[in-house]
Design an enzyme around this catalytic site. Structure first.
Site, PDB file in Angstrom:
ATOM      1  N   ARG A 131       0.840  -1.199   0.000  1.00  0.00           N
ATOM      2  CA  ARG A 131       0.000   0.000   0.000  1.00  0.00           C
ATOM      3  C   ARG A 131       0.871   1.245   0.000  1.00  0.00           C
ATOM      4  O   ARG A 131       1.898   1.297   0.693  1.00  0.00           O
ATOM      5  CB  ARG A 131      -0.942   0.008   1.214  1.00  0.00           C
ATOM      6  CG  ARG A 131      -1.902  -1.162   1.169  1.00  0.00           C
ATOM      7  CD  ARG A 131      -3.211  -0.938   1.886  1.00  0.00           C
ATOM      8  NE  ARG A 131      -3.969  -2.189   1.799  1.00  0.00           N
ATOM      9  CZ  ARG A 131      -4.793  -2.511   0.813  1.00  0.00           C
ATOM     10  NH1 ARG A 131      -5.017  -1.655  -0.174  1.00  0.00           N
ATOM     11  NH2 ARG A 131      -5.417  -3.674   0.801  1.00  0.00           N
TER      12      ARG A 131
ATOM     13  N   HIS B 244       1.199   2.114 -10.163  1.00  0.00           N
ATOM     14  CA  HIS B 244       0.199   2.553  -9.185  1.00  0.00           C
ATOM     15  C   HIS B 244      -1.151   1.925  -9.558  1.00  0.00           C
ATOM     16  O   HIS B 244      -1.559   1.992 -10.724  1.00  0.00           O
ATOM     17  CB  HIS B 244       0.005   4.063  -9.239  1.00  0.00           C
ATOM     18  CG  HIS B 244       1.176   4.893  -8.835  1.00  0.00           C
ATOM     19  ND1 HIS B 244       1.242   5.541  -7.612  1.00  0.00           N
ATOM     20  CD2 HIS B 244       2.312   5.227  -9.490  1.00  0.00           C
ATOM     21  CE1 HIS B 244       2.369   6.235  -7.533  1.00  0.00           C
ATOM     22  NE2 HIS B 244       3.041   6.069  -8.665  1.00  0.00           N
TER      23      HIS B 244
ATOM     24  N   ILE C 138       2.247   4.714   0.938  1.00  0.00           N
ATOM     25  CA  ILE C 138       2.315   5.345   2.262  1.00  0.00           C
ATOM     26  C   ILE C 138       1.526   6.661   2.310  1.00  0.00           C
ATOM     27  O   ILE C 138       1.091   7.084   3.376  1.00  0.00           O
ATOM     28  CB  ILE C 138       3.803   5.543   2.655  1.00  0.00           C
ATOM     29  CG1 ILE C 138       3.978   5.622   4.150  1.00  0.00           C
ATOM     30  CG2 ILE C 138       4.437   6.714   1.942  1.00  0.00           C
ATOM     31  CD1 ILE C 138       5.427   5.469   4.619  1.00  0.00           C
TER      32      ILE C 138
ATOM     33  N   HIS D 173       7.365   1.340 -10.675  1.00  0.00           N
ATOM     34  CA  HIS D 173       6.220   0.925  -9.866  1.00  0.00           C
ATOM     35  C   HIS D 173       4.941   1.275 -10.608  1.00  0.00           C
ATOM     36  O   HIS D 173       4.813   2.343 -11.190  1.00  0.00           O
ATOM     37  CB  HIS D 173       6.250   1.561  -8.480  1.00  0.00           C
ATOM     38  CG  HIS D 173       6.529   3.031  -8.490  1.00  0.00           C
ATOM     39  ND1 HIS D 173       7.786   3.551  -8.686  1.00  0.00           N
ATOM     40  CD2 HIS D 173       5.700   4.093  -8.351  1.00  0.00           C
ATOM     41  CE1 HIS D 173       7.729   4.872  -8.655  1.00  0.00           C
ATOM     42  NE2 HIS D 173       6.466   5.227  -8.459  1.00  0.00           N
TER      43      HIS D 173
HETATM   44  P1  AMP Z   1       5.994   8.265  -8.054  1.00  0.00           P
HETATM   45  O1  AMP Z   1       5.696   9.695  -7.770  1.00  0.00           O
HETATM   46  O2  AMP Z   1       5.256   7.711  -9.218  1.00  0.00           O
HETATM   47  O3  AMP Z   1       7.488   8.008  -8.111  1.00  0.00           O
HETATM   48  O4  AMP Z   1       5.419   7.482  -6.812  1.00  0.00           O
HETATM   49  C1  AMP Z   1       6.150   7.123  -5.688  1.00  0.00           C
HETATM   50  C2  AMP Z   1       5.136   6.682  -4.667  1.00  0.00           C
HETATM   51  O5  AMP Z   1       5.806   5.933  -3.664  1.00  0.00           O
HETATM   52  C3  AMP Z   1       4.431   7.841  -3.969  1.00  0.00           C
HETATM   53  O6  AMP Z   1       3.022   7.721  -4.180  1.00  0.00           O
HETATM   54  C4  AMP Z   1       4.825   7.660  -2.509  1.00  0.00           C
HETATM   55  O7  AMP Z   1       3.785   7.989  -1.621  1.00  0.00           O
HETATM   56  C5  AMP Z   1       5.170   6.181  -2.448  1.00  0.00           C
HETATM   57  N1  AMP Z   1       6.116   5.813  -1.408  1.00  0.00           N
HETATM   58  C6  AMP Z   1       7.313   6.391  -1.144  1.00  0.00           C
HETATM   59  N2  AMP Z   1       7.913   5.773  -0.104  1.00  0.00           N
HETATM   60  C7  AMP Z   1       7.075   4.765   0.275  1.00  0.00           C
HETATM   61  C8  AMP Z   1       7.130   3.763   1.279  1.00  0.00           C
HETATM   62  N3  AMP Z   1       8.173   3.662   2.136  1.00  0.00           N
HETATM   63  N4  AMP Z   1       6.102   2.894   1.389  1.00  0.00           N
HETATM   64  C9  AMP Z   1       5.043   2.993   0.551  1.00  0.00           C
HETATM   65  N5  AMP Z   1       4.938   3.914  -0.422  1.00  0.00           N
HETATM   66  C10 AMP Z   1       5.933   4.794  -0.564  1.00  0.00           C
END
Ligand code: AMP
Length: 116
Positions: free
Chosen positions: A30, A103, A32, A101
Site C-alpha cells: 500500500r 500505481h 504510504i 512501480h
Molecule cells: P511516483 O511519484 O510515481 O514516483 O510514486 C512514488 C510513490 O511511492 C508515492 O506515491 C509515494 O507515496 C510512495 N512511497 C514512497 N515511499 C514509500 C514507502 N516507504 N512505502 C510505501 N509507499 C511509498
C-alpha cells in the site's frame, strides 16, 4: 538490489511496508501517502530505475505487473467500479522513486489529473 533504493529495501524486508502480495517476480504494497481510497504499488523485485531502462527481456515481467494488478483490483473490490494503472517516468511525470512501480488507484471517481 540497490541498497539506496527504498523499494529494494521494502522487497528485501529491511524497511516496513504494508505488503499485500509477493511472488518471485513482483511485490505489492500500500502506498504510504494514498491519493485514493485504494492505492497500491506493484513493483518488480529486480531494480529497474524507470521505463527508460526497460528492454524486450522485461516484457514478461511487465505483463506480470498488470495481471497482479488486475487480481489486486478485484481483491480490493474496485474491479467493477474502475481503477487507474499509472507508471510515472521522469521529472515531468513527477517520478519520485527511481524503481519502476505500477500505481493501482481506485475507490473514487478520478478526474483526469491527480495532484499528489
Ligand atoms: P511516483 O511519484 O510515481 O514516483 O510514486 C512514488 C510513490 O511511492 C508515492 O506515491 C509515494 O507515496 C510512495 N512511497 C514512497 N515511499 C514509500 C514507502 N516507504 N512505502 C510505501 N509507499 C511509498
Amino acid at each position: 538490489m540497490n541498497p539506496d533504493c527504498i523499494f529494494c529495501q521494502i522487497i528485501q524486508g529491511n524497511t516496513q511496508a504494508n505488503i499485500v502480495y509477493k511472488d518471485d517476480m513482483v511485490t505489492a504494497f500500500r502506498d504510504i501517502h494514498p491519493l485514493t481510497p485504494v492505492h497500491v504499488l506493484v513493483v518488480p523485485n529486480r531494480h529497474i530505475a524507470s521505463v527508460n531502462q526497460v528492454t524486450e527481456e522485461d516484457e514478461m515481467l511487465l505483463g506480470h505487473l498488470v495481471t497482479v494488478a488486475r487480481r489486486l483490483a478485484a481483491e480490493n473490490g474496485i474491479d467493477q467500479s474502475g481503477y487507474r494503472l499509472m507508471i510515472n517516468t521522469g521529472p515531468d511525470a513527477g517520478q519520485t522513486v527511481h524503481h519502476i512501480h505500477l500505481h493501482i488507484l481506485g475507490g473514487q471517481h478520478m478526474r483526469i489529473r491527480l495532484e499528489g
